[in-house]
Scaffold this active site. Structure first.
Site, PDB file in Angstrom:
ATOM      1  CG  HIS A   1      -3.427 -10.185   8.071  1.00  0.00           C
ATOM      2  ND1 HIS A   1      -2.905 -10.264   9.341  1.00  0.00           N
ATOM      3  CD2 HIS A   1      -2.515  -9.509   7.337  1.00  0.00           C
ATOM      4  CE1 HIS A   1      -1.718  -9.662   9.357  1.00  0.00           C
ATOM      5  NE2 HIS A   1      -1.465  -9.190   8.152  1.00  0.00           N
TER       6      HIS A   1
ATOM      7  NE  ARG B   1      -4.172   1.477   2.082  1.00  0.00           N
ATOM      8  CZ  ARG B   1      -5.355   1.107   2.540  1.00  0.00           C
ATOM      9  NH1 ARG B   1      -5.465   0.010   3.235  1.00  0.00           N
ATOM     10  NH2 ARG B   1      -6.427   1.829   2.295  1.00  0.00           N
TER      11      ARG B   1
END
Length: 334
Positions: free
Chosen positions: A193, A98
């Site tokens: 997660h 990310r």
């Protein structure tokens, strides 16, 4: 490598993102026998993107320099059809991290470009019994993308990693109660997660005593759960890089338990395709308590679910449903 009479045939272990930080922590331990046992030779089949092949060649030099008796051979490639050929185990570590300002949709789209072709390649060339673990984030939905693009493989063969959260949850409870980690049994990580995960102590024991008798409720709800869920961010903050060695160690634990079994009377957490257990929407890759035997896992049934647990379990399921909708919209899964 010369095989002694009576030794096992080597198995093929594919690892993607093999020159990355997690890969670097993972490969040496697989080659040393930590994942599949000290009597199981392995062939490592390593996948990297083309620009990283030179760095990967350096890692291969180091692997050879360790002279691991169990390392039968090493294959490297930038082509998943080569790296996944006849793979018995596949650890999908490489993913798009990310970046600042990236929305979840952007991240899912970018990773779809990685996990869709990898699912297709596994479908084409991997062993029909391949065990797949997705480590690269967002792991649950990346696993779903790979699975949905491998229609000829049993969907149950695709799993995602919540074992790092599980191990973090054990360690935090051990610290709080002043007990060794070996005293702690049957913690569960439910769901994604991500920061919505639910570390559940309702069935956990410390030296056989119920964990929730030993810690106060306030600490459990307000400190413990967020600490476990946000541990990854705390490590980035401290180390300036994301957790690599602990992630690799958790991947080894996940695969070892799946391949070799969980201890009698104990369970671990794995993100696996939901069969509707505990009212979790079918098909989501969701963290469940599982037991493993003979290379198969099964979801532990019949656990009592409190209202608090129900609300937490549903919230993380909702996030996974949203992710599934997003990748459907992007045409990555049906």
């Amino acid at each position: 490598m010369t095989m002694n009479q009576g030794t096992k045939q080597p198995v093929r272990v594919a690892v993607t993102g093999a020159a990355g930080q997690i890969g670097y922590s993972l490969l040496f331990r697989i080659a040393a026998g930590d994942m599949l046992g000290k009597d199981q030779p392995v062939i490592l089949q390593l996948l990297e993107i083309t620009p990283a092949l030179k760095a990967l060649a350096g890692v291969v030099m180091e692997l050879r320099d360790c002279a691991f008796p169990l390392l039968a051979d090493i294959v490297t490639s930038d082509d998943p059809l080569v790296a996944f050929k006849d793979a018995d185990y596949a650890l999908l570590v490489g993913a798009m991290p990310r970046k600042a300002g990236m929305e979840r949709g952007d991240l899912l789209g970018a990773n779809g470009g990685i996990f869709k072709p990898q699912g297709e390649a596994l479908n084409k060339v991997a062993s029909r019994d391949v065990k797949v673990l997705v480590v690269g984030n967002p792991a649950n939905t990346n696993a779903l993308i790979a699975q949905q693009n491998a229609p000829d493989l049993d969907p149950k063969q695709f799993t995602a990693m919540v074992r790092l959260d599980h191990n973090r949850a054990i360690s935090q409870l051990a610290e709080k109660t002043g007990q060794p980690v070996s005293a702690i049994k049957n913690i569960t990580i439910w769901g994604n997660h991500s920061s919505t995960q639910y570390p559940d102590l309702s069935q956990a024991t410390v030296n056989g005593q119920p964990a929730l008798d030993l810690v106060d409720r306030e600490w459990y709800e307000k400190e413990y759960i967020p600490t476990v869920a946000k541990r990854g961010a705390a490590i980035i903050e401290a180390r300036g890089a994301s957790s690599a060695a602990s992630a690799a160690s958790a991947a080894i634990d996940h695969m070892r338990d799946w391949a070799l079994g969980t201890p009698e009377g104990e369970w671990v957490s794995m993100a696996v395709p939901s069969d509707g257990s505990y009212g979790i929407p079918e098909g989501l890759i969701y963290g469940f308590p599982v037991r493993c035997r003979n290379g198969q896992y099964e979801i532990v049934q019949g656990l009592e679910i409190s209202d608090f647990s129900r609300q937490k379990m549903d919230a993380t399921a909702k996030e996974l449903e949203e992710e599934r909708e997003e990748v459907r919209r992007l045409g990555l899964v049906k």
